[in-house]
Motif scaffolding. Sequence first.
Motif, PDB file in Angstrom:
ATOM      1  N   MET A 124      19.299  67.796  43.049  1.00 26.08           N
ATOM      2  CA  MET A 124      18.100  66.991  42.853  1.00 26.08           C
ATOM      3  C   MET A 124      18.394  65.524  43.160  1.00 26.08           C
ATOM      4  SD  MET A 124      15.707  66.764  39.458  1.00 26.08           S
ATOM      5  CE  MET A 124      14.240  65.719  39.442  1.00 26.08           C
ATOM      6  N   ILE A 125      17.427  64.849  43.786  1.00 33.52           N
ATOM      7  CA  ILE A 125      17.585  63.451  44.152  1.00 33.52           C
ATOM      8  C   ILE A 125      17.120  62.545  43.009  1.00 33.52           C
ATOM      9  CG2 ILE A 125      16.941  61.655  45.800  1.00 33.52           C
ATOM     10  CD1 ILE A 125      18.672  63.893  46.979  1.00 33.52           C
ATOM     11  N   HIS A 126      17.926  61.526  42.716  1.00 35.46           N
ATOM     12  CA  HIS A 126      17.580  60.537  41.704  1.00 35.46           C
ATOM     13  C   HIS A 126      17.621  59.150  42.337  1.00 35.46           C
ATOM     14  CE1 HIS A 126      18.018  63.383  38.307  1.00 35.46           C
ATOM     15  NE2 HIS A 126      18.958  63.910  39.068  1.00 35.46           N
ATOM     16  N   ILE A 127      16.824  58.235  41.799  1.00 30.11           N
ATOM     17  CA  ILE A 127      16.841  56.835  42.228  1.00 30.11           C
ATOM     18  C   ILE A 127      16.953  55.983  40.982  1.00 30.11           C
ATOM     19  CG2 ILE A 127      15.651  55.017  43.500  1.00 30.11           C
ATOM     20  CD1 ILE A 127      13.986  57.247  44.859  1.00 30.11           C
ATOM     21  N   GLU A 128      18.002  55.176  40.921  1.00 32.06           N
ATOM     22  CA  GLU A 128      18.229  54.351  39.737  1.00 32.06           C
ATOM     23  C   GLU A 128      18.574  52.922  40.150  1.00 32.06           C
ATOM     24  OE1 GLU A 128      21.139  56.057  37.178  1.00 32.06           O
ATOM     25  OE2 GLU A 128      19.946  57.868  36.767  1.00 32.06           O
ATOM     26  N   PRO A 129      18.169  51.935  39.331  1.00 30.11           N
ATOM     27  CA  PRO A 129      18.494  50.543  39.652  1.00 30.11           C
ATOM     28  C   PRO A 129      19.899  50.170  39.210  1.00 30.11           C
ATOM     29  CG  PRO A 129      17.195  50.632  37.654  1.00 30.11           C
ATOM     30  CD  PRO A 129      17.330  52.056  38.133  1.00 30.11           C
ATOM     31  N   ASN A 167      18.121  40.699  40.751  1.00 31.63           N
ATOM     32  CA  ASN A 167      18.084  41.669  41.848  1.00 31.63           C
ATOM     33  C   ASN A 167      18.225  43.092  41.319  1.00 31.63           C
ATOM     34  OD1 ASN A 167      18.785  39.166  43.385  1.00 31.63           O
ATOM     35  ND2 ASN A 167      18.948  40.621  45.081  1.00 31.63           N
ATOM     36  N   TYR A 168      17.647  44.025  42.075  1.00 31.91           N
ATOM     37  CA  TYR A 168      17.934  45.443  41.888  1.00 31.91           C
ATOM     38  C   TYR A 168      18.513  45.994  43.189  1.00 31.91           C
ATOM     39  CZ  TYR A 168      15.168  45.481  37.579  1.00 31.91           C
ATOM     40  OH  TYR A 168      14.690  45.244  36.313  1.00 31.91           O
ATOM     41  N   ILE A 169      19.709  46.569  43.070  1.00 31.39           N
ATOM     42  CA  ILE A 169      20.271  47.388  44.147  1.00 31.39           C
ATOM     43  C   ILE A 169      19.886  48.819  43.806  1.00 31.39           C
ATOM     44  CG2 ILE A 169      22.397  48.152  45.272  1.00 31.39           C
ATOM     45  CD1 ILE A 169      23.663  45.486  44.153  1.00 31.39           C
ATOM     46  N   TRP A 170      19.189  49.491  44.707  1.00 32.24           N
ATOM     47  CA  TRP A 170      18.747  50.851  44.392  1.00 32.24           C
ATOM     48  C   TRP A 170      19.788  51.867  44.802  1.00 32.24           C
ATOM     49  CZ3 TRP A 170      15.176  51.224  40.978  1.00 32.24           C
ATOM     50  CH2 TRP A 170      14.243  50.193  40.848  1.00 32.24           C
ATOM     51  N   CYS A 171      20.140  52.728  43.870  1.00 33.78           N
ATOM     52  CA  CYS A 171      21.108  53.803  44.111  1.00 33.78           C
ATOM     53  C   CYS A 171      20.346  55.117  44.220  1.00 33.78           C
ATOM     54  CB  CYS A 171      22.115  53.867  42.972  1.00 33.78           C
ATOM     55  SG  CYS A 171      23.381  55.155  43.177  1.00 33.78           S
ATOM     56  N   ILE A 172      20.444  55.737  45.379  1.00 33.61           N
ATOM     57  CA  ILE A 172      19.840  57.043  45.623  1.00 33.61           C
ATOM     58  C   ILE A 172      20.973  58.057  45.619  1.00 33.61           C
ATOM     59  CG2 ILE A 172      18.361  58.378  47.184  1.00 33.61           C
ATOM     60  CD1 ILE A 172      17.804  55.646  48.637  1.00 33.61           C
ATOM     61  N   TYR A 173      20.881  59.071  44.763  1.00 38.38           N
ATOM     62  CA  TYR A 173      21.994  60.013  44.736  1.00 38.38           C
ATOM     63  C   TYR A 173      21.520  61.446  44.524  1.00 38.38           C
ATOM     64  CZ  TYR A 173      21.806  59.853  39.564  1.00 38.38           C
ATOM     65  OH  TYR A 173      21.423  59.926  38.250  1.00 38.38           O
ATOM     66  N   ASP A 174      22.354  62.340  45.011  1.00 36.99           N
ATOM     67  CA  ASP A 174      22.125  63.777  44.900  1.00 36.99           C
ATOM     68  C   ASP A 174      23.077  64.297  43.823  1.00 36.99           C
ATOM     69  OD1 ASP A 174      21.882  66.491  45.171  1.00 36.99           O
ATOM     70  OD2 ASP A 174      22.564  66.577  47.246  1.00 36.99           O
ATOM     71  N   ASP A 175      22.526  64.701  42.683  1.00 39.50           N
ATOM     72  CA  ASP A 175      23.427  65.090  41.594  1.00 39.50           C
ATOM     73  C   ASP A 175      24.103  66.435  41.834  1.00 39.50           C
ATOM     74  OD1 ASP A 175      21.265  66.725  41.109  1.00 39.50           O
ATOM     75  OD2 ASP A 175      20.855  65.970  39.101  1.00 39.50           O
ATOM     76  N   ASP A 176      23.650  67.190  42.835  1.00 42.20           N
ATOM     77  CA  ASP A 176      24.336  68.433  43.172  1.00 42.20           C
ATOM     78  C   ASP A 176      25.643  68.165  43.913  1.00 42.20           C
ATOM     79  OD1 ASP A 176      22.369  70.082  42.029  1.00 42.20           O
ATOM     80  OD2 ASP A 176      21.155  70.011  43.855  1.00 42.20           O
ATOM     81  N   SER A 177      25.601  67.221  44.846  1.00 37.99           N
ATOM     82  CA  SER A 177      26.790  66.926  45.662  1.00 37.99           C
ATOM     83  C   SER A 177      27.583  65.728  45.150  1.00 37.99           C
ATOM     84  CB  SER A 177      26.369  66.653  47.112  1.00 37.99           C
ATOM     85  OG  SER A 177      25.618  65.453  47.199  1.00 37.99           O
ATOM     86  N   GLY A 178      26.942  64.883  44.335  1.00 39.47           N
ATOM     87  CA  GLY A 178      27.600  63.661  43.885  1.00 39.47           C
ATOM     88  C   GLY A 178      27.636  62.574  44.939  1.00 39.47           C
ATOM     89  N   LYS A 179      26.874  62.741  46.018  1.00 37.45           N
ATOM     90  CA  LYS A 179      26.832  61.741  47.084  1.00 37.45           C
ATOM     91  C   LYS A 179      25.737  60.721  46.796  1.00 37.45           C
ATOM     92  CE  LYS A 179      28.639  64.863  50.626  1.00 37.45           C
ATOM     93  NZ  LYS A 179      28.380  65.530  51.934  1.00 37.45           N
ATOM     94  N   ALA A 180      26.002  59.468  47.211  1.00 35.61           N
ATOM     95  CA  ALA A 180      25.077  58.389  46.899  1.00 35.61           C
ATOM     96  C   ALA A 180      24.887  57.467  48.098  1.00 35.61           C
ATOM     97  CB  ALA A 180      25.590  57.576  45.708  1.00 35.61           C
ATOM     98  N   ALA A 181      23.742  56.780  48.092  1.00 44.07           N
ATOM     99  CA  ALA A 181      23.461  55.688  49.017  1.00 44.07           C
ATOM    100  C   ALA A 181      22.970  54.516  48.187  1.00 44.07           C
ATOM    101  CB  ALA A 181      22.403  56.094  50.036  1.00 44.07           C
TER     102      ALA A 181
END
Length: 260
Positions: free
Chosen positions: A1-6, A13-27
């Motif tokens: 599942m994809i999550h978006i957190e500040p 400022n907010y740097i937005w972290c987009i991550y896939d909790d299944d793979s543990g990969k983030a942008a």
Amino acid sequence: MIHIEPIPAFNDNYIWCIYDDDSGKAAVVDPGEAGPVEEALLAQQLQLETILITHHHFDHTGGIEALTKHRDIPVYGPKNHQIASITHRLDEQSSMSLFGLDFTILEVPGHTLDHIALYCEDTGTGQPVLFCGDTLFAGGCGRIFEGNPTMMLNSLQKLAALPPTTEIYCAHEYTLGNLAFANAVEPNNTALNTRIRADKQRREDDIPTVPSLLATELATNPFLRCTEDTVIDSVKAQGGSNGDSEVDIFTAVRRWKDNF
């Protein structure tokens, strides 16, 4: 599942972290600082795979070098060679995918000439999302540093045409100040007064006021309401407009906010 957190950075400022909790990969989107990103990645055991940039200002790009020093990862951003570390340069003819999600690139000049926004129709929740940097803010819009009012208005109109259910992920916690100005423009806007109370409570509880919904912006953000009689009448009462066109009113509202 994809999550978006500040990830909070600098003062607001907010740097937005987009991550896939299944793979543990983030942008991350617009990492002005590397330290807060590294701390968030470590705390959640995430692996940084991608960096996304909306425009060239240092508080959005300053962390790129440190984050890529020991990582061979792509950096997506506008076609602006001031940002030397970008590996994939994007415009409206471009598209990109992230964790299986398809993003549309929107060129939104005005705040800067190189500014882009990244729009995804569905992150798996049925909710569209927009990463808009400093073009559209919760309750406001960015200052016009490199463009002109017509350019900025056109960019905002482009964003306003997205689905009203779109979540607006802007890059700063400017909301209460923006809403104070919006209230000066439209003091009798019921939706705005409700929003002010709700967002004041969020900040008292140390909760971000973003993302907001585009529908909320359309109902309360004066920069998206320059054809509304209440905004036009308020601007004219200030003696701020040289004409009646939407761009005349927008220009006057932006000037008013700059001096608010």
